[in-house]
Write an enzyme that holds these catalytic residues in place. Structure first.
Site, PDB file in Angstrom:
ATOM      1  N   ALA A  12      20.931  54.085  48.368  1.00 35.62           N
ATOM      2  CA  ALA A  12      21.765  55.283  48.497  1.00 35.62           C
ATOM      3  C   ALA A  12      23.235  54.935  48.349  1.00 35.62           C
ATOM      4  CB  ALA A  12      21.503  55.941  49.844  1.00 35.62           C
ATOM      5  N   ALA A  13      23.506  53.985  47.434  1.00 37.34           N
ATOM      6  CA  ALA A  13      24.901  53.573  47.265  1.00 37.34           C
ATOM      7  C   ALA A  13      25.563  54.252  46.073  1.00 37.34           C
ATOM      8  CB  ALA A  13      24.966  52.058  47.115  1.00 37.34           C
ATOM      9  N   ARG A  18      29.038  64.868  41.564  1.00 36.52           N
ATOM     10  CA  ARG A  18      28.714  66.183  41.002  1.00 36.52           C
ATOM     11  C   ARG A  18      28.284  67.226  42.023  1.00 36.52           C
ATOM     12  NH1 ARG A  18      24.889  64.507  36.284  1.00 36.52           N
ATOM     13  NH2 ARG A  18      24.810  62.596  37.496  1.00 36.52           N
ATOM     14  N   GLN A  78      26.212  47.642  49.850  1.00 37.25           N
ATOM     15  CA  GLN A  78      26.369  47.098  48.504  1.00 37.25           C
ATOM     16  C   GLN A  78      27.845  47.279  48.148  1.00 37.25           C
ATOM     17  OE1 GLN A  78      24.764  49.419  45.274  1.00 37.25           O
ATOM     18  NE2 GLN A  78      24.550  47.638  43.930  1.00 37.25           N
ATOM     19  N   GLY A  83      24.175  48.060  39.906  1.00 37.30           N
ATOM     20  CA  GLY A  83      22.832  48.325  39.398  1.00 37.30           C
ATOM     21  C   GLY A  83      21.776  48.295  40.489  1.00 37.30           C
ATOM     22  N   GLU A 158      15.275  51.211  29.665  1.00 35.00           N
ATOM     23  CA  GLU A 158      16.157  52.307  30.055  1.00 35.00           C
ATOM     24  C   GLU A 158      16.567  53.108  28.806  1.00 35.00           C
ATOM     25  OE1 GLU A 158      17.000  53.286  33.293  1.00 35.00           O
ATOM     26  OE2 GLU A 158      15.325  51.919  33.538  1.00 35.00           O
ATOM     27  N   ASN A 230      21.316  65.527  41.664  1.00 35.43           N
ATOM     28  CA  ASN A 230      22.683  65.146  41.289  1.00 35.43           C
ATOM     29  C   ASN A 230      23.683  66.277  41.471  1.00 35.43           C
ATOM     30  OD1 ASN A 230      22.240  62.401  40.393  1.00 35.43           O
ATOM     31  ND2 ASN A 230      20.949  63.362  38.851  1.00 35.43           N
ATOM     32  N   TYR A 373      28.718  86.033  79.514  1.00 34.03           N
ATOM     33  CA  TYR A 373      29.871  85.186  79.194  1.00 34.03           C
ATOM     34  C   TYR A 373      31.150  85.895  79.596  1.00 34.03           C
ATOM     35  CZ  TYR A 373      32.679  82.120  76.108  1.00 34.03           C
ATOM     36  OH  TYR A 373      33.582  81.226  75.594  1.00 34.03           O
ATOM     37  N   SER A 391      17.601 102.268  79.588  1.00 32.03           N
ATOM     38  CA  SER A 391      18.334 102.051  78.342  1.00 32.03           C
ATOM     39  C   SER A 391      19.833 101.968  78.571  1.00 32.03           C
ATOM     40  CB  SER A 391      18.065 103.204  77.382  1.00 32.03           C
ATOM     41  OG  SER A 391      16.702 103.210  77.071  1.00 32.03           O
TER      42      SER A 391
HETATM   43  C1  UD1 Z   1      16.707  54.875  37.507  1.00 35.83           C
HETATM   44  C2  UD1 Z   1      15.770  53.884  36.813  1.00 35.83           C
HETATM   45  C3  UD1 Z   1      14.998  54.613  35.716  1.00 35.83           C
HETATM   46  C4  UD1 Z   1      14.222  55.766  36.299  1.00 35.83           C
HETATM   47  C5  UD1 Z   1      15.156  56.689  37.062  1.00 35.83           C
HETATM   48  C6  UD1 Z   1      14.358  57.710  37.824  1.00 35.83           C
HETATM   49  C7  UD1 Z   1      16.840  51.701  36.912  1.00 35.83           C
HETATM   50  C8  UD1 Z   1      17.641  50.699  36.178  1.00 35.83           C
HETATM   51  N1  UD1 Z   1      16.553  52.823  36.275  1.00 35.83           N
HETATM   52  O1  UD1 Z   1      17.638  55.303  36.537  1.00 35.83           O
HETATM   53  O2  UD1 Z   1      14.093  53.719  35.074  1.00 35.83           O
HETATM   54  O3  UD1 Z   1      13.556  56.467  35.263  1.00 35.83           O
HETATM   55  O4  UD1 Z   1      15.932  55.963  38.023  1.00 35.83           O
HETATM   56  O5  UD1 Z   1      15.192  58.620  38.434  1.00 35.83           O
HETATM   57  O6  UD1 Z   1      16.483  51.469  38.051  1.00 35.83           O
HETATM   58  N2  UD1 Z   1      21.944  52.833  43.203  1.00 35.83           N
HETATM   59  C9  UD1 Z   1      22.573  52.022  44.104  1.00 35.83           C
HETATM   60  N3  UD1 Z   1      23.378  51.027  43.656  1.00 35.83           N
HETATM   61  C10 UD1 Z   1      23.577  50.797  42.339  1.00 35.83           C
HETATM   62  C11 UD1 Z   1      22.935  51.648  41.398  1.00 35.83           C
HETATM   63  C12 UD1 Z   1      22.124  52.645  41.869  1.00 35.83           C
HETATM   64  O7  UD1 Z   1      22.404  52.180  45.319  1.00 35.83           O
HETATM   65  O8  UD1 Z   1      24.318  49.866  42.011  1.00 35.83           O
HETATM   66  C13 UD1 Z   1      21.076  53.888  43.687  1.00 35.83           C
HETATM   67  C14 UD1 Z   1      21.599  55.276  43.381  1.00 35.83           C
HETATM   68  O9  UD1 Z   1      22.314  55.774  44.485  1.00 35.83           O
HETATM   69  C15 UD1 Z   1      20.335  56.064  43.153  1.00 35.83           C
HETATM   70  C16 UD1 Z   1      19.331  55.056  42.639  1.00 35.83           C
HETATM   71  O10 UD1 Z   1      19.846  53.796  42.993  1.00 35.83           O
HETATM   72  O11 UD1 Z   1      19.840  56.576  44.377  1.00 35.83           O
HETATM   73  C17 UD1 Z   1      19.085  55.148  41.134  1.00 35.83           C
HETATM   74  O12 UD1 Z   1      20.292  54.959  40.432  1.00 35.83           O
HETATM   75  P1  UD1 Z   1      20.663  55.826  39.180  1.00 35.83           P
HETATM   76  O13 UD1 Z   1      21.960  55.384  38.685  1.00 35.83           O
HETATM   77  O14 UD1 Z   1      20.455  57.258  39.455  1.00 35.83           O
HETATM   78  O15 UD1 Z   1      19.547  55.316  38.134  1.00 35.83           O
HETATM   79  P2  UD1 Z   1      19.007  56.103  36.884  1.00 35.83           P
HETATM   80  O16 UD1 Z   1      19.905  55.874  35.745  1.00 35.83           O
HETATM   81  O17 UD1 Z   1      18.675  57.492  37.250  1.00 35.83           O
HETATM   82 MG    MG Z   2      19.209  58.839  38.781  1.00 33.70          MG
END
Ligand code: UD1
Ligand code: MG
Length: 453
Positions: A12-13, A18, A78, A83, A158, A230, A373, A391
């Protein structure tokens, strides 16, 4: 399954601006519960004992709020968003403790199905090193594609790294992954960042594991498992799907919903069989309803307990602490807050009952108000069994009406009334024959004189 230890890592980082909100994305709610808490619940339902939450730098507010829903979770920061594999490795210390199963989930994907998680764990138990929960879609744009060779999953590509041929694949990565604990760190440490985004992709562990001859498996689940939120339009879409699931569950468990699409549940609503819910009813958090109750149209109910065979609404508002006992009735345009309405008592029309107890079988007349109150403090009103409140009475708390007490309509009651007493709290009526006509004549003459002058 349960004897296998399991760590769930919730990512959840992600910044995600949006939502256009001061509130972090994963704290936005579905059915009154933050998205990340839905994910935690799913992990717990799939038998995951331990939780690691990966949050962004400076996300203290989120850490506090999320840990409220998952007190057992350990939070990891993180520092830079490099990634999904990098994010998972932020929880290295947790992974190193040694688990049989590691589940990776996204905090912004609230509709994940515990059964899909459990199915993935089962594959690990059968010997898989990596399990990817996939889904099929006509519109795979944006998702990682599952690349299979001879029926075996060999890689995830990807979107940005896909060839035109690969882009046509409709079997996608939903984002849920299960990794055998004993392989997890070794695989994650081999992930590099040579790709279109320059990120450390969690999805790369599929290719790494497959190349090493480890067993890599794709399971298939419904699209909801992949529904990442999102923006607020997607939030509403997820809410809609959640509500639809819950309504169906309620109906299949014996609740009648006459117009299901107009009834809104909370994440924790409990509702017993043979209860009938009419159209346009809202349940906020903390509602428990027993069997055979009737919830009439346009009622708004939160934090309330409703015993069997109660009758509520139409247009009733039950606020936190409303506690309706068997066969109690709260009718139209009544508000009840922090009050017990005992067995068979009736509050039928246009009434406010707050900080009170209404004894069994008592009858509260239309327009009765408990004046609880004074602008500074709240005070209690106690109404005895079988009492009758005429009433349009105001009961100025603290005050009590004894058992069988009888309050004349229009009273303002400021002193407690003993059992079986009759109390008037208003001026007695005087009727003056002919005076009405006389008054009218006087007023009409005065008005005519004013017009002339
Ligand atoms: C990711 C998957 C993709 C999949 C899709 C489904 C990867 C590389 N790709 O893509 O294959 O189809 O989800 O929704 O995993 N996050 C972090 N730190 C980071 C990056 C991301 O905590 O450095 C968290 C984000 O908050 C999010 C989740 O990881 O909750 C996924 O990241 P996001 O950037 O949405 O990946 P997608 O491009 O959607
Ligand atoms: Mg995503």
């Amino acid at each position: 399954m349960s004897q296998r230890s399991c760590l769930s890592i919730i990512l959840a980082a992600g910044e995600g601006t949006r939502m256009k909100s001061a509130v972090p994305k994963v704290l936005h709610t579905i059915a009154g519960l933050p998205m990340v808490a839905h994910v935690v619940k799913a992990a717990e339902a799939a038998g995951s004992g331990e939780l690691a939450l990966v949050i962004g730098h400076g996300a203290d507010e989120m850490r506090k709020a999320a840990l409220k829903f998952a007190p057992r979770a350990e939070a990891f920061v993180q520092e830079k968003r490099l990634g999904t594999a990098h994010a998972v490795l932020a929880a290295r210390a947790a992974i190193s403790k040694g688990y049989d199963d590691i589940l990776v989930m996204f905090g912004d994907t609230p509709l994940i199905d515990p059964e899909a998680l459990a199915a993935a764990r089962l594959k690990l138990a059968e010997g898989a090193a990596v399990v990817v929960v996939g889904f099929r879609t006509e519109n795979p744009s944006g998702y990682g594609r599952l690349i299979e060779k001879a029926g075996k999953l060999v890689a995830i590509q990807e979107e940005k790294d896909c060839s035109d041929e690969e882009k046509k694949i409709t079997f996608c990565n939903g984002g849920l992954m299960a990794v055998a604990g004993r392989h997890a760190l070794k695989l994650l440490d081999q992930v590099g960042s040579k790709n279109a985004k320059g990120e450390y992709y969690l999805t790369d562990i599929v290719e790494i594991a497959a190349a090493q001859g480890l067993d890599v498996v794709a399971t298939e689940a419904s699209f909801e498992n992949a529904l990442g939120i999102n923006n607020r339009a997607e939030l509403a879409q997820a809410e809609g799907i959640w509500q639809q699931r819950r309504r169906r569950e309620a109906m299949l468990s014996g609740v009648t919903l006459i117009a299901p699409e107009t009834v809104f549940f909370s994440h924790d609503t409990e509702i017993g069989a043979d209860t009938v819910v009419e159209p346009n009813v809202w349940f906020g958090p903390g509602v428990k309803i027993a069997t055979g109750a009737k919830i009439h149209a346009f009622s708004h109910i939160e934090g309330a307990t409703i015993a069997s065979n109660c009758d509520v609404g139409p247009f009733a508002r039950l606020r936190p602490g409303a506690d309706l006992r068997t066969k109690a009735k709260v009718g139209n345009f009544c508000e009840v807050k922090q009050a017990i309405v005992e067995e068979g008592a009736k509050v039928n029309h246009l009434t406010y009952i707050g900080d009170a107890r209404i004894g069994a079988g008592a009858n509260i007349g239309a327009g009765t108000i408990t004046c609880n109150y004074d602008g500074y403090s709240k005070f209690f009103t106690d109404i005895g069994e079988g009492a009758f409140i005429g009433s349009n009475s105001s009961l100025v708390a603290p005050v009590s009406i004894g058992k069988g007490g009888y309050i004349a309509s229009g009273s303002v009651i400021t002193e407690s009334v003993p059992d079986d007493a009759l109390a008037f709290g208003r001026a007695r009526q005087r009727t003056l024959p002919g005076k009405g006509k006389e008054l009218r004549e006087r007023f009409s003459q005065a008005a005519a004189a004013r017009k002339k002058g």
